[in-house]
Design an enzyme around this catalytic site. Structure first.
Site, PDB file in Angstrom:
ATOM      1  CG  ASP A  34     -27.202 -15.190  49.936  1.00  0.00           C
ATOM      2  OD1 ASP A  34     -27.895 -14.603  49.091  1.00  0.00           O
ATOM      3  OD2 ASP A  34     -26.701 -16.311  49.747  1.00  0.00           O
ATOM      4  NE  ARG A  79     -26.252 -30.059  46.832  1.00  0.00           N
ATOM      5  CZ  ARG A  79     -27.301 -29.307  47.100  1.00  0.00           C
ATOM      6  NH1 ARG A  79     -28.486 -29.602  46.585  1.00  0.00           N
ATOM      7  NH2 ARG A  79     -27.194 -28.262  47.885  1.00  0.00           N
ATOM      8  NE  ARG A  91     -33.106  -6.560  35.371  1.00  0.00           N
ATOM      9  CZ  ARG A  91     -33.764  -6.010  34.371  1.00  0.00           C
ATOM     10  NH1 ARG A  91     -33.546  -4.746  34.021  1.00  0.00           N
ATOM     11  NH2 ARG A  91     -34.640  -6.709  33.690  1.00  0.00           N
ATOM     12  CE1 TYR A 106     -28.079 -12.031  44.473  1.00  0.00           C
ATOM     13  CE2 TYR A 106     -26.883 -12.787  42.545  1.00  0.00           C
ATOM     14  CZ  TYR A 106     -28.009 -12.809  43.324  1.00  0.00           C
ATOM     15  OH  TYR A 106     -29.061 -13.598  42.954  1.00  0.00           O
ATOM     16  NE  ARG A 162     -37.619 -14.827  43.326  1.00  0.00           N
ATOM     17  CZ  ARG A 162     -36.467 -14.832  43.986  1.00  0.00           C
ATOM     18  NH1 ARG A 162     -35.758 -15.935  44.097  1.00  0.00           N
ATOM     19  NH2 ARG A 162     -35.999 -13.723  44.527  1.00  0.00           N
ATOM     20  CD  GLU A 203     -38.861 -11.796  43.025  1.00  0.00           C
ATOM     21  OE1 GLU A 203     -39.388 -12.560  43.855  1.00  0.00           O
ATOM     22  OE2 GLU A 203     -37.641 -11.635  42.933  1.00  0.00           O
ATOM     23  NE  ARG A 232     -27.123 -16.012  44.536  1.00  0.00           N
ATOM     24  CZ  ARG A 232     -27.208 -15.302  45.644  1.00  0.00           C
ATOM     25  NH1 ARG A 232     -26.164 -14.668  46.111  1.00  0.00           N
ATOM     26  NH2 ARG A 232     -28.347 -15.206  46.287  1.00  0.00           N
TER      27      ARG A 232
HETATM   28  N1  UDP Z   1     -30.983 -18.742  37.944  1.00  0.00           N
HETATM   29  C1  UDP Z   1     -31.435 -19.352  36.789  1.00  0.00           C
HETATM   30  N2  UDP Z   1     -32.573 -20.107  36.833  1.00  0.00           N
HETATM   31  C2  UDP Z   1     -33.275 -20.287  37.983  1.00  0.00           C
HETATM   32  C3  UDP Z   1     -32.805 -19.678  39.162  1.00  0.00           C
HETATM   33  C4  UDP Z   1     -31.661 -18.904  39.106  1.00  0.00           C
HETATM   34  O1  UDP Z   1     -30.833 -19.203  35.737  1.00  0.00           O
HETATM   35  O2  UDP Z   1     -34.315 -20.989  37.959  1.00  0.00           O
HETATM   36  C5  UDP Z   1     -29.747 -17.890  37.872  1.00  0.00           C
HETATM   37  C6  UDP Z   1     -30.114 -16.438  37.601  1.00  0.00           C
HETATM   38  O3  UDP Z   1     -29.102 -15.865  36.820  1.00  0.00           O
HETATM   39  C7  UDP Z   1     -30.112 -15.847  39.000  1.00  0.00           C
HETATM   40  C8  UDP Z   1     -28.954 -16.593  39.652  1.00  0.00           C
HETATM   41  O4  UDP Z   1     -29.055 -17.914  39.099  1.00  0.00           O
HETATM   42  O5  UDP Z   1     -29.919 -14.460  38.982  1.00  0.00           O
HETATM   43  C9  UDP Z   1     -28.990 -16.640  41.169  1.00  0.00           C
HETATM   44  O6  UDP Z   1     -30.223 -17.190  41.590  1.00  0.00           O
HETATM   45  P1  UDP Z   1     -30.777 -17.072  43.091  1.00  0.00           P
HETATM   46  O7  UDP Z   1     -31.919 -18.014  43.233  1.00  0.00           O
HETATM   47  O8  UDP Z   1     -29.637 -17.217  44.021  1.00  0.00           O
HETATM   48  O9  UDP Z   1     -31.309 -15.577  43.058  1.00  0.00           O
HETATM   49  P2  UDP Z   1     -31.958 -14.663  44.228  1.00  0.00           P
HETATM   50  O10 UDP Z   1     -32.711 -15.580  45.117  1.00  0.00           O
HETATM   51  O11 UDP Z   1     -30.828 -13.963  44.875  1.00  0.00           O
HETATM   52  O12 UDP Z   1     -32.834 -13.732  43.489  1.00  0.00           O
END
Ligand code: UDP
Length: 378
Positions: free
Chosen positions: A348, A174, A249, A346, A279, A299, A170
């Protein structure tokens, strides 16, 4: 006679959108939620003059004009467009992986240089079976180590080799300087907060909202008073876990109110395994606020036992198969399902809005929409 056409269990995005469309199609709707507030995990509230996303950062984005137009009836969106940042050790990186990230790491300046270097470091894999194989086949070991391994292991409580590639696909990779997290045409955060948008959506004579009501405590009475039930909670819980428990989770949030500006941007991912949180969100940056005070949220990913709030379905093959058994059971009992939990996806926010609009179309066969455009007055 039953008082309601629909009982909607759960006042999150699916429940609120469906309720609104049902009311506009002339149906009477009762929406219940066990929490004391509307808006589900989109809920936002004021703390120290800042609109805080209580259940984690929510950034709206969609390519679907119908979804965008629907929500714009209930709020104005600002033009916040997300650009990620990653902290690893003492360094800050541009994220999602783009040409600037590669410039920071390898001194690369052009798409052609990027392709040459990536070609050199990729770990070829004809049919990647898991998240680790997939990301290694795209960007190689070094980028995997800095950006993915630690974060993903913390987030999911599992080795990336045990997770499906869909989780990370997702996020874009780039070979240009475009560092937007989402490439969608329409993006933003509701001005005045998500909760306000939900309040407007639910403000209709044919919608009754009852908060602090546990469906399972009053199921018989609630179902007896409505023709149909739209359920947006955990589907395994609805059926008393009769086939076993689906895995989710959970998350834990720690807020702190500080002076000034903590990190200069809305979200910084901490990708090292040794840092316990994934994060930090600094909410005022979603609204370009320059107020004296700031609210930050750390978080922490967490296991999800029955008592915890489920955030992420762990949709591996075993859980997907188990989900199918519950879905078939729901089909037999005429239960309508929607949202991240009841459909075990999962999703959005924009996908959930689209899912609710589609179910409403089906239920009401768009009978409420004019077949011919209204005639303009001469
Ligand atoms: N991910 C990662 N490093 C990052 C951000 C995301 O490896 O810095 C991976 C991680 O497995 C995560 C997935 O990409 O669960 C999807 O990230 P997204 O930011 O879409 O997660 P959300 O915002 O839904 O928590």
């Amino acid at each position: 006679m039953r008082r309601y056409d629909y009982l909607v269990v759960g006042c999150g995005m699916f429940g609120a959108v469906f309720a609104r469309r049902a009311a506009e199609a002339g149906r009477r709707v009762r929406v219940i939620d066990k929490r004391p507030h509307i808006a589900g995990n989109c809920y936002s509230e004021q703390i120290a003059g800042v609109e805080v996303h209580r259940y984690g950062p929510h950034i709206f984005h969609t390519d679907n004009p119908r979804v965008w137009q629907f929500l714009n009836r209930f709020t104005e969106f600002n033009n916040y467009t997300h650009h990620g940042r990653v902290r690893h050790g003492n360094r800050v990186w541009s994220f999602p992986i783009n040409l600037m990230t590669l410039a920071q790491l390898w001194g690369i300046r052009t798409p052609a240089e990027a392709e040459r270097k990536l070609h050199e470091v990729r770990v070829p894999c004809e049919k990647p079976q898991n998240l680790q194989e997939w990301i290694l086949s795209q960007v190689g070991e070094e980028l995997y180590e800095i950006f993915v391994r630690g974060y993903t292991t913390k987030q999911w409580g599992r080795d990336p080799a045990e997770l499906p590639p869909s989780i990370i696909r997702r996020i874009p990779i780039r070979q240009t300087y475009d560092d937007r997290y989402f490439a969608d045409r329409f993006q933003g955060v509701p001005i005045g907060g998500y909760t306000h948008m939900f309040a407007n959506m639910l403000d209709h004579d044919a919608i009754d909202v009852e908060l602090g009501v546990d469906y399972f405590e009053h199921a018989g009475e609630l179902e007896g008073d409505a023709e149909r039930v739209v359920y947006t909670g955990k589907i395994d819980e609805y059926f008393g876990y009769r086939f076993g428990e689906l895995e989710y989770r959970s998350l834990r949030f720690e807020n702190e109110v500080l002076e000034g500006d903590f990190q200069g941007t809305a979200i910084v991912n901490y990708t090292e395994a040794a840092v316990p949180f994934t994060r930090i969100t600094e909410h005022k940056h979603f609204e370009f606020q320059t107020s004296r005070q700031t609210v930050i949220t750390r978080e922490y990913p967490a296991a999800c036992d029955r008592g915890q709030v489920p955030y992420y379905p762990i949709r591996d093959a075993a859980n997907a198969a188990l989900y199918e058994r519950y879905r078939a059971e729901a089909g037999r009992s005429g239960l309508l399902l929607g949202g991240r939990l009841a459909t075990y996806q999962y999703y959005d926010m924009h996908q959930v809005v689209a899912q609710a609009l589609t179910l409403a179309d089906k239920e009401f066969q768009r009978e409420d929409l004019p077949v011919h455009p209204p005639r303009l007055a001469a």
